[in-house]
Structure formats: C-alpha cells, structure tokens
Design a protein around this motif. Structure first.
Motif, PDB file in Angstrom:
ATOM      1  N   MET A 283       8.917   6.130  -0.411  1.00 36.87           N
ATOM      2  CA  MET A 283      10.252   5.822  -1.080  1.00 36.87           C
ATOM      3  C   MET A 283       9.933   5.045  -1.807  1.00 36.87           C
ATOM      4  SD  MET A 283      12.606   8.379  -0.031  1.00 36.87           S
ATOM      5  CE  MET A 283      13.959   8.265  -0.777  1.00 36.87           C
ATOM      6  N   LEU A 284       9.968   3.543  -1.313  1.00 39.73           N
ATOM      7  CA  LEU A 284       9.602   2.496  -2.657  1.00 39.73           C
ATOM      8  C   LEU A 284       8.366   3.330  -3.898  1.00 39.73           C
ATOM      9  CD1 LEU A 284       9.751  -0.608  -2.549  1.00 39.73           C
ATOM     10  CD2 LEU A 284       7.171  -0.975  -1.984  1.00 39.73           C
ATOM     11  N   ASN A 286       8.464   6.103  -5.261  1.00 41.87           N
ATOM     12  CA  ASN A 286       9.102   6.694  -5.945  1.00 41.87           C
ATOM     13  C   ASN A 286       9.989   6.296  -6.619  1.00 41.87           C
ATOM     14  OD1 ASN A 286       8.917   9.814  -5.449  1.00 41.87           O
ATOM     15  ND2 ASN A 286      10.060  10.092  -3.421  1.00 41.87           N
ATOM     16  N   VAL A 287      10.921   5.242  -6.338  1.00 39.16           N
ATOM     17  CA  VAL A 287      10.928   4.273  -7.026  1.00 39.16           C
ATOM     18  C   VAL A 287      11.114   3.870  -8.480  1.00 39.16           C
ATOM     19  CG1 VAL A 287      13.254   2.242  -7.164  1.00 39.16           C
ATOM     20  CG2 VAL A 287      12.813   3.298  -5.350  1.00 39.16           C
ATOM     21  N   ILE A 288      10.011   3.343  -7.586  1.00 33.46           N
ATOM     22  CA  ILE A 288       9.089   2.990  -9.098  1.00 33.46           C
ATOM     23  C   ILE A 288       8.325   3.598  -9.863  1.00 33.46           C
ATOM     24  CG2 ILE A 288       6.430   1.826  -9.474  1.00 33.46           C
ATOM     25  CD1 ILE A 288       6.781   0.228  -6.771  1.00 33.46           C
ATOM     26  N   ASN A 290      10.122   6.695 -11.086  1.00 33.42           N
ATOM     27  CA  ASN A 290      11.577   6.859 -10.795  1.00 33.42           C
ATOM     28  C   ASN A 290      11.965   5.649 -12.848  1.00 33.42           C
ATOM     29  OD1 ASN A 290      11.916   9.800 -10.773  1.00 33.42           O
ATOM     30  ND2 ASN A 290      12.694   8.748  -8.976  1.00 33.42           N
ATOM     31  N   LEU A 291      11.885   5.011 -11.614  1.00 29.95           N
ATOM     32  CA  LEU A 291      12.266   3.575 -13.391  1.00 29.95           C
ATOM     33  C   LEU A 291      11.043   3.362 -14.315  1.00 29.95           C
ATOM     34  CD1 LEU A 291      13.072   0.833 -10.529  1.00 29.95           C
ATOM     35  CD2 LEU A 291      14.936   2.440 -11.833  1.00 29.95           C
ATOM     36  N   LYS A 294      11.789   6.317 -16.747  1.00 26.53           N
ATOM     37  CA  LYS A 294      12.939   6.018 -16.961  1.00 26.53           C
ATOM     38  C   LYS A 294      12.818   5.732 -18.732  1.00 26.53           C
ATOM     39  CE  LYS A 294      17.255   6.440 -14.646  1.00 26.53           C
ATOM     40  NZ  LYS A 294      17.766   6.261 -13.731  1.00 26.53           N
TER      41      LYS A 294
ATOM     42  N   PHE B 107      17.225  14.642  -7.670  1.00 28.50           N
ATOM     43  CA  PHE B 107      16.406  13.087  -7.311  1.00 28.50           C
ATOM     44  C   PHE B 107      16.355  13.988  -6.470  1.00 28.50           C
ATOM     45  CE2 PHE B 107      17.155   9.842  -4.629  1.00 28.50           C
ATOM     46  CZ  PHE B 107      16.075   8.979  -5.042  1.00 28.50           C
ATOM     47  N   THR B 111      12.268  13.420  -5.043  1.00 29.65           N
ATOM     48  CA  THR B 111      12.109  12.817  -3.479  1.00 29.65           C
ATOM     49  C   THR B 111      11.376  13.478  -2.319  1.00 29.65           C
ATOM     50  OG1 THR B 111      14.145  11.285  -3.688  1.00 29.65           O
ATOM     51  CG2 THR B 111      13.291  10.901  -1.890  1.00 29.65           C
TER      52      THR B 111
END
Lengths: 299, 283, 250
Positions: A283-284, A286-288, A290-291, A294, B107, B111
C-alpha cells in the motif's frame, strides 16, 4: 396505439434503469472486493501481533514458531530479506532495464526495436514458476559452483531471478517516459554541439526522470510481491539475510507456513500478520506511485 | 578539421556499446530461457503424459487433469470476471454521475492491481475455503482469480471505451436513444477489440498464476467425473503441478515438460494479443 | 569577408526538392535576414548551415557549403565542432527542464569545462550577453521553466552564447513572443552583431528592415534576390521580391 407506445416507453425506461443499476452493482462489487481483502488482512493479522507484541514481532530476530517450550515469532529476518532482495533486484535490474529502454527509444532501428520489444513482452508473460524452475536447475547450481558454497539456494540466486522478472516492467515504463521527452530538448542539446549519447544521457534521461522513477517503484512492487519463483531458489530458511545464505522472504514465509501451520494456532495467526505487513508495504508503494503520477500530471 | 576529443569519442562509443549490450542481454536471457526449457522439456513431453491421469501405484505420470483444471479455471474465471469487469468499466465511463464514487472505484481497481498474488491466495483461502467451508476447490480458485484479474479487465475496457468518440454518444442520445441502447448498439461494438485484448491478457495471467492458486484450488490431479465434481474438489493447475513435481516430488523432467507447455501458451497468448492489437490500430 | 558560403546547394526530402541550387555568401559580423513565404525553404536553408538537417530522415544534400573556407559536408567533419561554432536559437523557446544555471552551463560542461569558478564566470557573462542577467541573477537555481516566454528565449540565446560560437542562427526566434519581448530581443541582436555573425529567419518584414544588414528572399526553394536590406526594400531588382515585400502575397 397510444397505449402500446406508452407501454413500450415504460418498458424502455424500465430496462434503462435496470441496466444502470446492474452497472452500478458491478462497480460497487469491485470496491467491495478491495474492502473484503483489506478487512480480512487487517482483522486476521492483528490478533497475533497483539499477542506477540508489535515490537517483538517486527524486530524480533528469531522465527521459531514450533519450538516446544519457547516459540518465537520475530519476523525481522523476513522483512530484511524482502528489503535486501528487492534492493538487490533493483540494483541489478534497473541499470539493465534503463539502458535497454534507452536503446529501444533512441538508438535501435525500427525493425530491431520491434524484435527486442517482443522479447520483452514474452519475458513479462513467462509464469513465475517457470522462472523458478530454470533458476533452480540452472542458476542455483551455478551459484554453488562459482562461489564454492554448500548450497546455491541463496539470497543471491533470488536477487538474480527477481532482477530478470522485474526487467520487462522497468523497460516498458522507462521507454514510454523516454519517448515522451519533447524533441525540442534534444534538438537544443545537439545544436549546442553535444553528441547524441551526451544528449540522451544528459538531457533526455533527466527530462524523463519522473517516469523512470515510477518504473523503479513499479519494479520494487513487483519484486516485493513475488512468491513462487523465489520460493524455488532462495532455500526458504528463516535466516538473517546474507548474500550467500538461504533465506526466506515475507512472501515465501506466507506461502511456506500456509501448508504447515495448524488452523487456530498462534503460528497460523502469525502468518496472517506477516501478510498484513506485506500488504502495508505494498500500500505504501501504491501511495508513492499514485502521488508520483499525480505530481507529474500537475507539474 | 577539428576532431571530437578522444575523451568524448570514447564516452560516445562506450555508451552506444553499453546500450547494445543491455538489449542483447535481454534478448539472450529470453533465448536462454526458451532454449533451456524446450531442450529439457520437449523430449520429456509424451502423448501419454498429456492424455493420462497420474497414478503412483501403476507408476504413471500424467498431466491431463492439470490441463483440464487450467481450462476450467480460465473458463470459469472469465465467465464471471468478464461481465462484472466490463459492467464496472461501463458504469465508470458512461454512468458515474458522482465523480467521487468513480474515483473511489478507480482507486480500488488500481490498488487491487498492485497487491501480490500470494495475498489473494491467502484471503481466498481464508474466505472461500475456510469461512464458506468450500475447502480447496476449483470454485474457490476461480473466485480468487476473479478478484485478482477484475482490475485488469476494468482498466483495459475503460481504456477502449474512452477511445469511442464522444460525438457518437451525442448523436445517439440526440436521436432519443436511451443510454443502455446507445451502449449496446454503439459503444460496445466500437470497443470490442480492446475488450478482447484485455481478455487475452487476463487469460495470460490466469494461465501463469500459481501463488494465488496453490492454497485455494489446491494441487490434486484427479479426473473429475462431472462438472459439479470438478468445481467442488481440489485441482492443481499446470503451474501448480509444475511446482509440485519439481519442488515436492523431485521430478524435474516433468516440471520441464509442463514448463514447455506453458512457454508455448505464453507465445500463443502474446501472439494473439499482438494480432488483435494490430487489428485495433488498423480500424 | 564572408564567413559562410554555399555553391550550387540542392536539398531533397525524399523525392521532394526543397532547395534549388542556392549560391550565397554570408558576410561576417552582420545580421542577415532570410525572408519569404511559408514553405519557401528559408528554415531548411538555415538548418543546412549547422547540419541540423542531418536529424531529418531521408534528407539528401548536394553542392558545397563552407564555413571559413572549410567544406562542412566533407566526410569526417565533426558536426559537434561545427554546431559549437554555428549555434542555433529555435522558434519555440526550448530551455531544458533544469535550473537556469544548469541550462547555461550545459554546453560548456559538454565541451569539457569542469571548474566551478570558470562555469560561474561563463554563466554570468552569457546571461549578461543576452541581457537577462539582472532579471535572473537572484534565482539561478530555480527551474528555467518558471521564466516567461520572452525570458526563456533570451535564456536560450544565453545558452547558445555560452559555448562561444562564431555564428548564431535564429529560426523565427521571436514569432512566439509578445511585442515587448520581441523588441528586447531585436535590441539584443543589434548589440550581438559586434561580436557574432547572425542569421535570422523571419516572417516579419518590419523586423527584417529594422535589424538586418543583408537580406535574402526565398521562393519555392529558390534564392530570388540577395543583397543590402535597404537596397532590397527600396528598390527590389526582381518583380517577385517586390510583390512579396509590398504584401501582394505571403
């Protein structure tokens, strides 16, 4: 006639609404699956962590769940192995992948580029057990002979297999980024008297850096999540990681404990906790990722 | 006339060489993999092996059940995931009035793509095999795979739906067509190639999957006598059989035979995806 | 003294002849303007002078192009050396996505300047030379993309000056800019001709009369007229030149 028309219109309205609902349902189901997975991982992962203690679990150096008197549930060896293994795979795979992407984007004649791209596509389609099999029968004995080890099933073998497995995604994402570099940048550099290679490496590559970084993060995600291939080449022993030691990754710990641990035991719930840790890692990432995308879209 | 300095000339030559070497390495890796697999696999691949059920007592090695299990997994998964995924994609591109809901679903789909298959396997085992009490069975494997490939199908469908020109939609709606009618008669036909490509990619992922299947669909290799039995009993796919033969039973040669089948499938899948893609571009 | 000359220059894109037998002698330390309607070959001609046309696939050049009496299309010619001597500024400002400092230092670094002190000196001199130093001296580490269009173009001129060229080619360098930025760059060009030979491609006839000493009129790949700008705009020798500069076509 009017009645028939009204009936037809009503039927049409009815089917329109119904289909809208069906599609909404499909969308909601997709979300429900993510929620199901997250909820299951978190709910089943927490009890063992609570029992063992978060710090002892994450930073405990010994994994001995079946010890008769004092079972120990430290997953630090798995975490470190996953981190080192991924770092190693990135260290080997990214340079090769980046250079190949540069070759495809700038140097290769069209025909040759098409051939190499096909090779890359095929590499990405090969099942991980096949990588594992070839790694186990070709690479592992080679590592044993070259480094004169008792067994070649080591972190090194796993790193090499992983680095090949992450190559395709690194190559294709980096190539897309390099192809997107505006022609004007390269022209400006050439007009200043730079050679083509100087232009590619000093202008095109920095201009594509965010895309290349995304490729690296994607490669990290792939490497950290791979299970079966490294199960077959890493020896699967819960050692602290060393290049020439047999090791167990987060993923292989899950896969190997799944078949042995008895349902309801602490060992079983500890396995869910390992899965939770892996899930959070992903998840970490993924977040990186996505950011990053973006930022790129906005910047 | 002045010449490029020696240092810069070396740099230029060196980097060009390095780029060629990297690409050559990638191609050599593929060639080596194919060579090793076919050299060791094809000689061991016999007609008898392809068409028989294995038996320890009679000392028969056969992978027919594994082939059938793989076919069942592919068919079953697509049967469920395709309508669901295409439906979700249609909702996202054609209906979603609330952008927030669409963003949440997108999202979620993104994911799901990043989650390693071993975690799908674990959750599949927990939920389908244990919670629902299905045990290791093809149906548990199918549902696990559905969750796993759904995002791929949603994404590829969405991409091809987005390529349908907005003017088509406006024209259809302007003529008084309902939304569903417009989708059925205009949007879906125009994007069918993209959906097919997505399906082929999904087939590739299912055929190559192992970690998500080992503990959901299981590893048995028994011929089922009925469809019901096939779905409700444990059955190992080709990949799982490869793993079991080479890791647990030490029959590397059978592993290689299966690996060569998988390689041929990989080649075919890649080829058909390319052909469909080419057709897509031509239109 | 002529710095660049062409004799019988022909250029094809595939089967399409874009330049037909051009003979021209470009005088040193003057501003030479190339004018003509779109597609007449003036930009193509400009790009033969630093061999940027090499980048176009299927391009073929025949005839002689000399820079300081050296044949620049001779085999074994080092194009990086040529392009360093004959710098170029493009129609659309194209600073690299790097800091202002790194943009200017890029060329010198490529050509082997390593010392920080020398690079600092070159950056300052080049930015001053392009009349943009005062506007950017406090933010050299900021991204060049944060500058306005006119500033970006002057930055590109400074970047071209940083490798100490002999000739500066400008391909409609002001056509994407507002009038104020345009006049700043025109003033700059007039100052730069003390040290550099400048060749500009322009669509704007007023600009050609304002800043050029020599003028060349191209039509359909041919050089129709070449001479003193004042002479050409007051008494064109060719009817087609007259028609073009009086706005009868274009």
């Amino acid at each position: 006639m009017d009645a028939l028309e009204a009936k037809y219109a009503a039927a049409k309205r009815y089917s329109e609404t119904a289909m809208g609902l069906v599609f909404l349902l499909c969308g909601v189901l997709a979300v429900a699956f993510v929620l199901l997975i997250s909820a299951y991982l978190i709910l089943s992962g927490l009890p063992a962590i609570r029992e063992v203690g978060l710090l002892d679990f994450l930073f405990g150096p010994v994994w001995a769940p079946t010890h008769k008197t004092e079972p120990q549930f430290g997953i630090l060896p798995f975490i470190l192995t996953s981190v080192y293994g991924t770092a190693g795979a990135v260290a080997v795979g990214v340079p090769v992948g980046f250079l190949t992407a540069m070759f495809l984007s700038k140097l290769a004649p069209r025909r040759l580029a098409a051939v190499v791209r096909t090779a890359v596509d095929l590499l990405s389609g090969i099942p991980s057990v096949v990588y594992g099999l070839v790694g186990m029968t070709v690479l592992v004995p080679a590592v044993r002979r070259v480094f004169r080890l008792p067994s070649g099933a080591t972190l090194l073998a796993a790193i090499l297999v992983l680095s090949v497995m992450i190559l395709p995604s690194i190559i294709s994402v980096s190539e897309t980024a390099l192809n997107a570099v505006p022609r004007e940048y390269e022209e400006a550099s050439l007009a200043l008297g730079a050679t083509e290679t100087e232009t590619w490496f000093r202008v095109s590559a920095p201009a594509a850096s965010s895309g290349i970084a995304a490729a690296v993060v994607l490669g990290i995600g792939r490497a950290i999540g791979e299970a079966m291939a490294i199960m077959m080449v890493a020896g699967n022993v819960a050692n602290m990681p060393g290049l020439f030691k047999s090791v167990r990754f987060l993923t292989t710990a899950i896969a190997s404990e799944m078949s042995y641990a008895g349902v309801g035991s602490l060992q079983r719930s500890a396995l869910y906790s390992i899965a939770l840790v892996l899930f959070l890692f992903i998840m970490l990432i993924n977040v990186i990722l996505n950011l990053w995308f973006k930022n790129k879209r906005e910047g | 006339m002045e010449q490029l300095s020696l240092h810069r000339r070396m740099y230029d030559r060196g980097l060009r060489l390095l780029l060629r070497l990297a690409a050559a390495l990638v191609c050599a890796l593929l060639a080596g993999l194919i060579g090793v697999i076919f050299l060791q696999g094809l000689p061991n691949l016999t007609w008898a092996m392809l068409t028989s059920e294995p038996s320890v007592i009679r000392n028969i090695t056969g992978i027919l059940p594994n082939i059938l299990n793989t076919v069942a997994l592919v068919a079953g998964t697509l049967l469920i995931a395709l309508p669901l995924g295409v439906g979700a994609a249609i909702y996202l591109t054609e209906y979603a009035a609330s952008h927030r809901l669409a963003a949440v679903i997108e999202f979620a789909a993104e994911t799901l793509t990043g989650i390693p298959s071993i975690l799908y396997g674990l959750v599949g085992m927990l939920f389908f095999c244990q919670k629902l009490g299905w045990g290791s069975s093809i149906r548990a494997g199918i549902l696990t795979l559905v969750i796993m490939i759904l995002p791929t199908i949603v994404r590829t469908t969405q991409e091809s739906l987005k390529t349908v020109p907005q003017s088509y939609r406006e024209a259809a709606l302007g003529l008084g067509s309902g939304k569903w009618r417009m989708i059925r008669t205009l949007v879906l036909p125009a994007s069918v190639d993209g959906i097919v490509t997505g399906c082929i990619l999904a087939v590739g992922r299912i055929v190559g999957e192992s970690a998500a299947l080992l503990y959901t669909a299981g590893s048995a290799a028994v011929l089922a006598r009925s469809l019901g039995e096939l779905l409700t009993t444990s059955g190992g796919s080709l990949t799982v059989a490869l793993y079991m033969y080479s890791m647990e039973r030490g029959k590397i040669e059978v592993g290689f035979a299966i690996a060569s089948i998988l390689m041929v499938l990989t080649l075919l899948i890649d080829l058909s995806a390319k052909l469909v893609g080419r057709k897509l571009r031509r239109n | 003294m002529d710095i660049l000359s062409t004799r019988g220059l022909d250029l094809w894109y595939g089967d399409n002849q874009a330049l037909k037998h051009i003979d021209m002698d470009i005088p040193e330390r003057q501003v030479t303007a190339l004018i003509g309607p779109s597609g007449c070959g003036k930009s193509t001609f400009l790009k033969t002078l630093n061999r940027m046309n090499d980048l176009v696939p299927a391009v073929r050049v025949e005839g002689l192009v000399t820079y300081r009496e050296r044949d620049i299309y001779a085999p074994g010619t080092d194009v990086t050396w040529l392009r360093r001597q004959v710098g170029m500024v493009f129609q659309k400002p194209n600073p690299f996505p790097m800091s202002i400092y790194d943009n200017i230092a890029y060329g010198p670094r490529i050509h082997g300047v390593r010392s920080k002190a020398r690079l600092d000196d070159i950056v300052e001199r080049s930015l001053k030379g392009a009349a943009i130093w005062d506007e950017v001296k406090d933010r050299l580490k900021k991204s060049a993309l944060s500058l306005s269009g006119g500033q970006q173009q002057r930055l590109c001129i400074a970047r071209a000056l940083a490798v100490e060229p002999d000739v500066l080619l400008m391909d409609e360098a002001t056509s994407a800019l507002d009038p104020i930025s345009t006049s700043k760059i025109e003033d700059l060009i007039t100052e730069l001709k003390e040290h550099y030979t400048i060749i500009i491609v322009t669509h704007n006839m007023q600009q050609a009369t304002r800043i050029s000493d020599t003028c060349a009129f191209f039509l359909l790949g041919e050089l129709i007229e070449f001479g003193q700008t004042t002479q050409m705009f007051s008494m064109p020798r060719d009817k087609r030149t007259e028609d073009y500069i009086t706005g009868r076509f274009g």
